[in-house]
Motif scaffolding. Structure first.
Motif, mmCIF file in Angstrom:
data_model
loop_
_atom_site.group_PDB
_atom_site.id
_atom_site.type_symbol
_atom_site.label_atom_id
_atom_site.label_comp_id
_atom_site.label_asym_id
_atom_site.label_seq_id
_atom_site.Cartn_x
_atom_site.Cartn_y
_atom_site.Cartn_z
ATOM 1 N N LEU A 1 -18.134 78.287 -12.206
ATOM 2 C CA LEU A 1 -18.276 76.944 -11.647
ATOM 3 C C LEU A 1 -17.717 75.899 -12.607
ATOM 4 O O LEU A 1 -17.043 74.942 -12.186
ATOM 5 C CB LEU A 1 -19.737 76.645 -11.336
ATOM 6 N N GLU B 1 -11.951 71.483 0.138
ATOM 7 C CA GLU B 1 -12.096 71.792 -1.284
ATOM 8 C C GLU B 1 -11.145 72.890 -1.724
ATOM 9 O O GLU B 1 -10.481 72.770 -2.754
ATOM 10 C CB GLU B 1 -13.541 72.230 -1.584
ATOM 11 N N GLN C 1 -22.013 77.703 -6.121
ATOM 12 C CA GLN C 1 -23.330 77.092 -6.293
ATOM 13 C C GLN C 1 -24.376 77.835 -5.461
ATOM 14 O O GLN C 1 -25.528 78.007 -5.892
ATOM 15 C CB GLN C 1 -23.286 75.622 -5.876
ATOM 16 N N LEU D 1 -13.957 75.841 -12.250
ATOM 17 C CA LEU D 1 -13.501 75.141 -11.042
ATOM 18 C C LEU D 1 -13.545 73.632 -11.243
ATOM 19 O O LEU D 1 -12.609 72.908 -10.861
ATOM 20 C CB LEU D 1 -14.382 75.521 -9.858
ATOM 21 N N ARG D 2 -14.609 73.144 -11.842
ATOM 22 C CA ARG D 2 -14.738 71.704 -12.063
ATOM 23 C C ARG D 2 -13.665 71.192 -13.021
ATOM 24 O O ARG D 2 -13.116 70.093 -12.819
ATOM 25 C CB ARG D 2 -16.127 71.383 -12.594
ATOM 26 N N GLN E 1 -16.475 75.713 -4.988
ATOM 27 C CA GLN E 1 -17.648 75.244 -5.726
ATOM 28 C C GLN E 1 -18.942 75.436 -4.935
ATOM 29 O O GLN E 1 -19.953 75.892 -5.481
ATOM 30 C CB GLN E 1 -17.491 73.765 -6.096
#
Length: 326
Positions: free
Chosen positions: A316, A54, A261, A319-320, A257
């Motif tokens: 987050l 990732e 999370q 990042l997405r 991520q």
């Protein structure tokens, strides 16, 4: 910590701006752009540590976005894993022999080994994410690991309180990046009155970090803080702590991520987030400048920020979006 977060807003904003202009999905192979006014005759080789994680997918996304938006041809490759040293060295040798490449960007798995492979090449050489002791290098593009980790150590100490004891779980002992993060975390913790009494190494692996943590907790029942070289090891340490019924202040590093999370879920207290997308983008920018004979800064700091529950949701989402998932 507030100063760190404020500084990070500008970094994230720049990354989002770059992403919104058309980042493509990360992957290996040739990518070429045709942006108006771009440097279509320049070709840059980029060799990352791997393309199968990732973290490195963010770097790759930044590389490909720069290729498209700046109008240059980029040959992007990565080893099968972060221990495939010979494979990466072979990739470097192949790109060095490719006369069509005007500059080369490398994220070295083994810096000293990579320097030996580079020899006295006349191609402009830049390093991304991990620096290497190459006398002729043009630039290092990445995080100031010690300073970034220090901010994480300060945040962890603030949560734990003065007088607490801490453990450090490193990656590979002797690795430059891991050593810098170790020094930074220790310094940050010390400034808040927290002493690191245990140092262990888990090769960057979550399962190994979990096993290491089990042993550490057995011999150090009063431990209050754990700081780790990456988010995976922080998660492994958290699993061991939960199994032992321990409520610890755990901080990771990277800001992927899964790590963010975990902060949202309360599994870990925080993570120090790098800007891997920005690293990839700025590395291509710098390589273009080097290929054109322009002056390039010797160290291009891509920044970092401490992620806690206060800002984890927002980060987050960033990042997405960088990976086209937003």
């Amino acid at each position: 910590m507030k100063k760190t977060l404020i500084a990070a807003v500008s970094v994230v904003s720049l990354a989002l701006s770059a992403c919104s202009m058309g980042a493509s999905e990360p992957g290996a192979g040739n990518t070429g752009g045709s942006a108006a006014g771009g440097d279509d005759d320049i070709k840059v080789g980029v060799i990352l540590k791997t393309l199968s994680s990732e973290y490195w997918s963010y770097v790759a996304a930044g590389v490909e976005a720069a290729s498209e938006e700046l109008g240059v041809d980029v040959q992007l490759q990565g080893a099968a894993s972060e221990t495939a040293y010979d494979e990466q060295n072979n990739m470097i040798e192949t790109m060095l022999a490719d006369n069509s490449l005007d500059a080369l960007v490398i994220a070295p798995l083994q810096p000293d080994s990579v320097v030996s492979v580079l020899g006295d090449t006349e191609k402009p050489i830049l390093f991304v994410d991990t620096d290497a002791p190459y006398d002729a290098k043009v630039s290092y593009i990445g995080t100031g690991n010690k300073v970034a980790a220090q901010s994480g150590g300060e945040a962890a100490a603030e949560l734990a309180g003065e007088g607490a004891t801490a453990a450090w779980i490193g990656g590979v002992q002797g690795n430059t990046t891991s050593d810098e993060r170790e020094a930074g975390f220790i310094e940050g913790l010390k400034s808040g009155g927290v002493e690191v009494t245990v140092k262990q190494y888990a090769d960057g692996l979550a399962d190994k970090a979990s096993s290491v943590m089990e042993n550490v907790l057995t011999s150090n029942p009063d431990l209050k803080v754990v700081v780790a070289n990456n988010d995976e090891m922080a998660a492994g340490a958290a699993r061991a702590a939960e199994a032992a019924g321990k409520d610890l202040v755990i901080f990771g590093f990277d800001g992927i991520q899964a790590g963010v999370q975990n902060v949202i879920d309360g599994t870990v207290a925080g993570t120090v987030a790098q800007d891997p997308y920005g690293m990839g983008y700025k590395a291509v920018e710098a390589a273009i400048a080097a290929a054109k004979g322009e002056t390039v800064e010797e160290f291009i700091d891509t920044g970092s920020t401490v992620i806690t529950q206060e800002n984890a949701e927002e980060y987050l989402a960033t990042l997405r979006e960088q990976l086209g998932e937003g």
